[in-house]
Design a protein around this motif. Structure first.
Motif, short mmCIF file in Angstrom:
data_model
loop_
_atom_site.label_atom_id
_atom_site.label_comp_id
_atom_site.label_asym_id
_atom_site.label_seq_id
_atom_site.Cartn_x
_atom_site.Cartn_y
_atom_site.Cartn_z
N LYS A 27 -39.00 -121.83 -44.79
CA LYS A 27 -39.96 -122.75 -45.03
C LYS A 27 -41.28 -122.42 -44.70
N TYR A 28 -42.01 -122.76 -45.71
CA TYR A 28 -43.74 -122.31 -45.35
C TYR A 28 -44.46 -123.59 -45.27
N CYS A 29 -45.18 -123.69 -43.96
CA CYS A 29 -45.70 -124.84 -43.28
C CYS A 29 -47.31 -124.59 -43.80
N GLY A 33 -49.63 -122.55 -41.47
CA GLY A 33 -49.36 -121.24 -42.05
C GLY A 33 -48.17 -120.37 -41.48
N ARG A 34 -47.37 -121.20 -40.80
CA ARG A 34 -46.36 -120.80 -40.23
C ARG A 34 -45.14 -120.35 -41.44
N MET A 35 -44.12 -119.27 -41.33
CA MET A 35 -43.11 -119.26 -42.09
C MET A 35 -41.86 -119.15 -41.32
N LEU A 36 -41.14 -120.12 -41.37
CA LEU A 36 -39.95 -120.05 -40.72
C LEU A 36 -38.64 -119.72 -41.63
N ARG A 37 -37.83 -119.11 -40.69
CA ARG A 37 -36.38 -118.99 -41.48
C ARG A 37 -35.46 -120.22 -41.05
N ILE A 38 -35.03 -120.85 -42.04
CA ILE A 38 -34.28 -122.20 -41.77
C ILE A 38 -32.74 -121.84 -42.25
N CYS A 39 -32.34 -120.85 -42.87
CA CYS A 39 -30.96 -120.88 -43.00
C CYS A 39 -30.76 -119.46 -43.30
N GLY A 40 -29.65 -118.70 -43.00
CA GLY A 40 -29.06 -117.19 -43.46
C GLY A 40 -29.81 -116.43 -42.24
N THR A 41 -28.78 -115.26 -42.17
CA THR A 41 -29.21 -114.12 -41.07
C THR A 41 -29.82 -112.93 -41.61
#
Length: 86
Positions: A27-29, A33-41
Motif C-alpha cells: 500500500k502506497y500512502c 509517502g509511506r509504502m507498507l507491506r500489507i500481505c505476503g512475506t
C-alpha cells in the motif's frame, strides 16, 4: 518493488499494488509517502486462512482491490485462488 502487476485505489485514496515478483501486496500512502507491506512475506507460499495478513504467504499476486465490504481481494495466481483479507 520487484514486478508490480496491478494497482487500484482504496476508500482512503491509498494505492494498492500487487507486487508479483516480491510475492507481496503493498500500500502506497500518497499523503505521507509511506509504502507498507500489507500481505505476503516475500517468499512464495500458500498461506492458510485466518493468518495475519503480513505473515500470509502468496505466490505471484497479480491483482488487488478493496471490495464494498472494506476487505481486500487478492488474486493469488500461482495458488489458483482469490484471497479475502479483512
Amino acid at each position: 518493488m520487484n514486478g508490480p502487476k496491478h494497482i487500484s485505489v482504496d476508500g482512503a485514496d491509498d494505492v494498492l499494488i500487487a507486487d508479483a515478483e516480491s510475492n507481496t501486496v503493498r500500500k502506497y500512502c500518497p499523503k505521507d509517502g509511506r509504502m507498507l507491506r500489507i500481505c505476503g512475506t516475500g517468499k512464495k507460499g500458500a498461506g492458510a486462512s485466518g493468518s495475519v495478513a503480513e505473515q500470509f504467504e502468496v505466490s505471484r499476486p497479480h491483482g488487488v482491490m478493496q471490495g464494498p465490504d472494506g476487505a481486500l481481494y487478492v488474486t493469488d495466481s500461482y495458488n489458483h485462488r482469490i484471497v479475502r483479507i479483512q
